[in-house]
Scaffold this motif. Sequence first.
Motif, PDB file in Angstrom:
ATOM      1  N   LEU A 106      -5.289   4.257  -2.248  1.00  0.00           N
ATOM      2  CA  LEU A 106      -6.564   3.711  -1.776  1.00  0.00           C
ATOM      3  C   LEU A 106      -7.747   4.407  -2.449  1.00  0.00           C
ATOM      4  O   LEU A 106      -8.805   3.798  -2.645  1.00  0.00           O
TER       5      LEU A 106
ATOM      6  N   LEU B 183     -10.699  -1.736   2.755  1.00  0.00           N
ATOM      7  CA  LEU B 183     -10.895  -1.615   1.314  1.00  0.00           C
ATOM      8  C   LEU B 183     -11.515  -2.890   0.742  1.00  0.00           C
ATOM      9  O   LEU B 183     -12.436  -2.833  -0.087  1.00  0.00           O
TER      10      LEU B 183
ATOM     11  N   ALA C  94     -11.035   3.442   4.703  1.00  0.00           N
ATOM     12  CA  ALA C  94      -9.652   3.029   4.487  1.00  0.00           C
ATOM     13  C   ALA C  94      -8.765   4.243   4.237  1.00  0.00           C
ATOM     14  O   ALA C  94      -7.652   4.339   4.769  1.00  0.00           O
TER      15      ALA C  94
ATOM     16  N   ARG D  18     -14.088   2.092   1.153  1.00  0.00           N
ATOM     17  CA  ARG D  18     -12.953   2.855   0.631  1.00  0.00           C
ATOM     18  C   ARG D  18     -12.718   4.137   1.431  1.00  0.00           C
ATOM     19  O   ARG D  18     -11.571   4.479   1.771  1.00  0.00           O
TER      20      ARG D  18
ATOM     21  N   ARG E 186      -6.169  -2.173   4.610  1.00  0.00           N
ATOM     22  CA  ARG E 186      -6.333  -3.258   3.617  1.00  0.00           C
ATOM     23  C   ARG E 186      -7.686  -3.944   3.772  1.00  0.00           C
ATOM     24  O   ARG E 186      -8.416  -4.150   2.788  1.00  0.00           O
TER      25      ARG E 186
ATOM     26  N   LEU F 252       0.818  -1.214   0.000  1.00  0.00           N
ATOM     27  CA  LEU F 252       0.000   0.000   0.000  1.00  0.00           C
ATOM     28  C   LEU F 252       0.846   1.255   0.000  1.00  0.00           C
ATOM     29  O   LEU F 252       0.468   2.268  -0.593  1.00  0.00           O
TER      30      LEU F 252
END
Length: 720
Positions: A608, A576, A584, A581, A573, A410
């Motif tokens: 993200l 998401l 996150a 979303r 993680r 990420l």
Amino acid sequence: MGIGPRTCDRPDCGRGTIDEQGFCDVCDRQPSARDAPEPAPRAPEPDPAPGPPARVGTSPGVVQVRPDPWYGLGLVDPHQVPRAADVPPVAPGPVAEAHRFCPGPSCGQPVGRGHDGEPGRVSGFCPYCGTRFDFAQPDGLTIAGRYDVTRVIGSGAYGAAYLAHDRNLATDVVLKALHRTVARTARHERDVLVGLRHDSIVRILGYEQEGPHLVLEYVPGEPLSARDGDRLETLLAHGVRVLQALDYLHARGLLHCDVKPLNIIRFREESPTGALDRVRLIDFGAVRNHTRDTGPVVAYTRAYAPPETDPEHRHPTPGFDLYGLGMTLREVCRSRWTDSSAPGADSLRLLLERATDPERPWYRFVSARQFAEQLSGVIRQVVAAPPTRRQVARPSALFGSVPEPLHGGLGTARPLAHWVGARAEENALLKMPGPFLSPAPGEVAAVLPAPLSDPDDPRVTGSADGALAESRLALRRKDAASAARRLAAAGLPDWHWLPGWYRGLIALAEGSPERAAVEFTRVRRALPGELVPHLALGLCAELRGDRAVARSHYGTVFDTTPALGAAGFGLARVLLLDGERARAVDVAEQLAKEFRYEREARVAAVRLRVMVLSEPGHPAPTEDDVARAGECLPGLDVDEAAAAALRAEIQYARFLYTHDRLELSGAVRALGPHAPTEREYVALVDLANRLRPAPRWGWPGKRGRTSRSRSGAAPGGLGS
């Protein structure tokens, strides 16, 4: 010439004076071993019963290893003082039999005394002169010629407690009348008790032979209990204060032996900043010196003491008092931790289960500092929730730091290899590996921190430390078999949390997060105030695909201290993947406030917003997500290759609603100059060409239709 007062010779103090009991008045510890007097020889102990070896209690020197196990007190507002009575209620109980004398002016014979195991009459008539007596409450009783008793405030197995006015000092005091069996212990300890000075211990002002009685300061409060308006952390903070008092006592070789709510007085203390909520430990009628007294415990309250078959009864240690405090917190907090989903509630349950384990005395806490450290950790988890929302980052006393953020990709741009190997479908959608991965089990095993030595168990030192260090090195080499052999060579007791932690790491190195989770769960049960076991369990759950459990553990750690960044990346993680979303992104933006993870977290926040997941049911990024990601991109601290990869990822997300193949093709083509090999450069150019829109021009009249040029005009010019 007389010898002056000794000065503390410890290097981290060096300024205190050693008192008459052998302790420094500044650092509250004994002098170092080279300056300490020789201990008196002790009689040999009988052979212990079969079973796990006895735990060895901590010494005052542990303060160097656990510098601040009381930090939970700093997380609670001491000024939240619920409304309470100013004076304790009158407890039922008559005048002690030792003070029952005929009220007749010419008689004064002892009356109301028990015999043949039966208690004496509280009221009746004097058998000598016939005068009526009633000792339900004192009336005109004066003890030792100076203490005018006003009322009974307690009565129990140890004797009666009176509120009295001290004529000499012109103040109210408490007289604790002692039964003869308890008084013998009190006489042995009276000189020490009179010298005790601690904010959470009632002042013992003196000892009167008449009775005999202990003379204590009067604390106008009430027994510890949960009041209306009390928050859980407030009650737990009182537990930490009592542990401070017990640590002070235990360092001097003393055991209270009757820790219970009735012997913890909660009172209101006025200060320059306002009223404070305070507690004091009272009733030292059962006190004993555990370094000298070898007999069994005689005076105690069964409901708050270990089972009578427990070795603490035969050879009491500080664990006897710690068990009593655990039972006290069970009762006091019972109404505040019924919801196991509340932050910190499950950790509190595990803490009290360990503190009051009835069947495994070796598993319980062995020092007040050990107990307080875990209790402070539970308080930290509780106050992280609304309405307090207080997050505290501090180093663990038992675990080292986590050297890597374990962001799973990420925190960096999508690897160039993903674009090189991408396949474009007819609609220009790309087939690529996932935008991030869960950390591999071997990577997790190598990154999770090494435990520090356990200061409360001297067996986990020396040769064991060397074997554990070698096991740790083997894990970093991803050599699970060697790590297991070195762990076995350490010779640690199976029930201890330390080998359980290493067994969990070895299971991860062998690729079994399921077995690792079993071991880490045992560690969490033993250390409920620590966050690192939570992190380990979250990683194991994510590797197993159990996102709900992973989310719970990650959330606990991240809400308590975002500074443990691996939990924040893990939480982002799973959020998401669960289709959340926005949450996150919010986690990543919070994590970016931590200096250590700022760079990776800011990259993660951009990615993200625009990540496209191939799994069905995951909504595509919105136009607003793409726009905000583009706005944040120029401010990232990344090199040009990473910036180009991020632009390509943003452009791909934008393509999902603009369908502009030309812009997507250009973004992919811009990756070419950063390819390390010619083969990869060619693959990127080919991908960019496949993404370009198909030509739309044609020849006039061909196949009976007219095509349009790229300019949009009909071919053939005039007359067409």
